[in-house]
Design an enzyme around this catalytic site. Structure first.
Site, PDB file in Angstrom:
ATOM      1  N   ASP A  38       1.054  -1.213   0.250  1.00 12.34           N
ATOM      2  CA  ASP A  38      -0.043  -0.130   0.197  1.00 12.34           C
ATOM      3  C   ASP A  38       0.856   1.327   0.074  1.00 12.34           C
ATOM      4  OD1 ASP A  38      -1.934   2.019   0.342  1.00 12.34           O
ATOM      5  OD2 ASP A  38      -2.103   1.688   2.438  1.00 12.34           O
ATOM      6  N   GLY A  80       1.146   4.928  -0.095  1.00 13.06           N
ATOM      7  CA  GLY A  80       0.194   6.087   0.040  1.00 13.06           C
ATOM      8  C   GLY A  80       0.891   7.601  -0.062  1.00 13.06           C
ATOM      9  N   LYS A 100       3.763   1.129   2.970  1.00 10.94           N
ATOM     10  CA  LYS A 100       3.247   0.325   3.889  1.00 10.94           C
ATOM     11  C   LYS A 100       3.327  -1.331   3.196  1.00 10.94           C
ATOM     12  CE  LYS A 100      -0.278   2.379   5.210  1.00 10.94           C
ATOM     13  NZ  LYS A 100      -1.581   2.989   5.722  1.00 10.94           N
ATOM     14  N   ASP A 107      -6.926   3.340  -3.221  1.00 12.28           N
ATOM     15  CA  ASP A 107      -6.783   3.529  -1.700  1.00 12.28           C
ATOM     16  C   ASP A 107      -8.495   3.332  -1.245  1.00 12.28           C
ATOM     17  OD1 ASP A 107      -7.380   6.076  -2.497  1.00 12.28           O
ATOM     18  OD2 ASP A 107      -6.646   6.760  -0.606  1.00 12.28           O
ATOM     19  N   THR A 133      -4.301  10.652   5.142  1.00  9.63           N
ATOM     20  CA  THR A 133      -3.739  12.043   4.692  1.00  9.63           C
ATOM     21  C   THR A 133      -5.150  12.989   4.378  1.00  9.63           C
ATOM     22  OG1 THR A 133      -1.816  11.255   3.685  1.00  9.63           O
ATOM     23  CG2 THR A 133      -2.350  13.423   2.984  1.00  9.63           C
ATOM     24  N   THR A 182      -4.522  30.627  21.875  1.00  8.29           N
ATOM     25  CA  THR A 182      -4.423  30.333  20.190  1.00  8.29           C
ATOM     26  C   THR A 182      -3.889  28.871  19.825  1.00  8.29           C
ATOM     27  OG1 THR A 182      -3.686  32.688  19.882  1.00  8.29           O
ATOM     28  CG2 THR A 182      -3.296  30.880  18.159  1.00  8.29           C
TER      29      THR A 182
END
Length: 242
Positions: A7, A9, A14, A95, A119, A170
């Site tokens: 995989d 990405g 991976k 994916d 992501t 913040t």
């Protein structure tokens, strides 16, 4: 049969070894050179290889993998259990095809929504075995980085397991907006679809899923860390005739 699932990405390369639907081993490759793959194949009884990639893969690697074992590179023309007659599969990332296939493998008789926190955050909705639709939104790191990169003074924050509903500084404002923004987005999709289909099965996977899992325990979600591997293994069996 031992299947090597790859995989590739946007952020990680991976791999996982899958035998009889069980994850035997998994890890991360340092690069797309064949040498890195041949190293993980040592002392393994390799029967087939399947590759899912959202990045460009060197043709030299593809040819080397083909010489190593029966090989299939996932694409929009691959055979799938999921029916795409009402959806243009060519516009769907490989994916997401893996994730949809994994969900269909686990719940073949149920309608389901699979959510992947990578992501990007992706939503894949399947009804009666047919891909109905989906959604894509910015992932966790994409949100934190974009607020820092596209402003003059907002700091870059790190995700945290413990985050407030509303912040008092913040940084805590950014943390609250990022983390609760994602959480409420997920809960909103679940609520909307369960109004249409109270029996729908919800699955979640992806590297950022652990940040939100504790706050979604009451939502009856199936957390499937190996969903993409189960999908890839099923696709290997289907496309290589194993």
């Amino acid at each position: 049969m031992m299947v090597l699932c790859l995989d590739f990405g946007n952020s990680q390369l991976k791999y996982a070894w899958v035998k009889a639907d069980h994850i035997v081993d998994f890890g991360i490759l340092s690069n797309t050179n064949f040498e890195s793959i041949s190293q993980i194949c040592q002392n393994k009884a390799l029967d087939s290889i399947i590759l899912s990639s959202v990045i460009d893969v060197p043709i030299e690697l593809i040819n080397a993998l083909k010489n190593l074992a029966p090989f299939h590179q996932l694409s929009s023309t691959s055979l799938t259990q999921v029916d795409y007659s009402n959806y243009n599969k060519s516009t769907l990332g490989v994916d997401r095809i893996c994730i949809a296939e994994g969900a269909q493998t686990l719940f073949p008789t149920s309608n389901h929504l699979s959510i992947c926190l990578g992501t990007c955050i992706t939503y894949n909705w399947i009804v009666d075995g047919s891909f109905k639709g989906g959604a894509i939104s910015p992932g966790l790191m994409m949100r934190t980085k974009s607020m820092h990169d596209y402003t003059a003074h907002l700091p870059l924050i790190s995700p945290q397991m413990d985050f407030p509903l509303l912040g008092q500084t913040t940084s805590s404002n950014l943390l609250a907006g990022t983390m609760h923004g994602i959480l409420l987005e997920i809960q909103g999709y679940i609520l909307a679809l369960r109004k249409q289909d109270p029996e729908i099965v919800i699955l979640m996977c992806g590297g950022d899923a652990p940040y939100f899992a504790p706050r979604l325990e009451e939502s009856a979600i199936h957390f499937e860390n190996d969903l993409i591997w189960k999908g890839l293994a099923a696709l290997a069996h289907l496309n290589l005739g194993l």
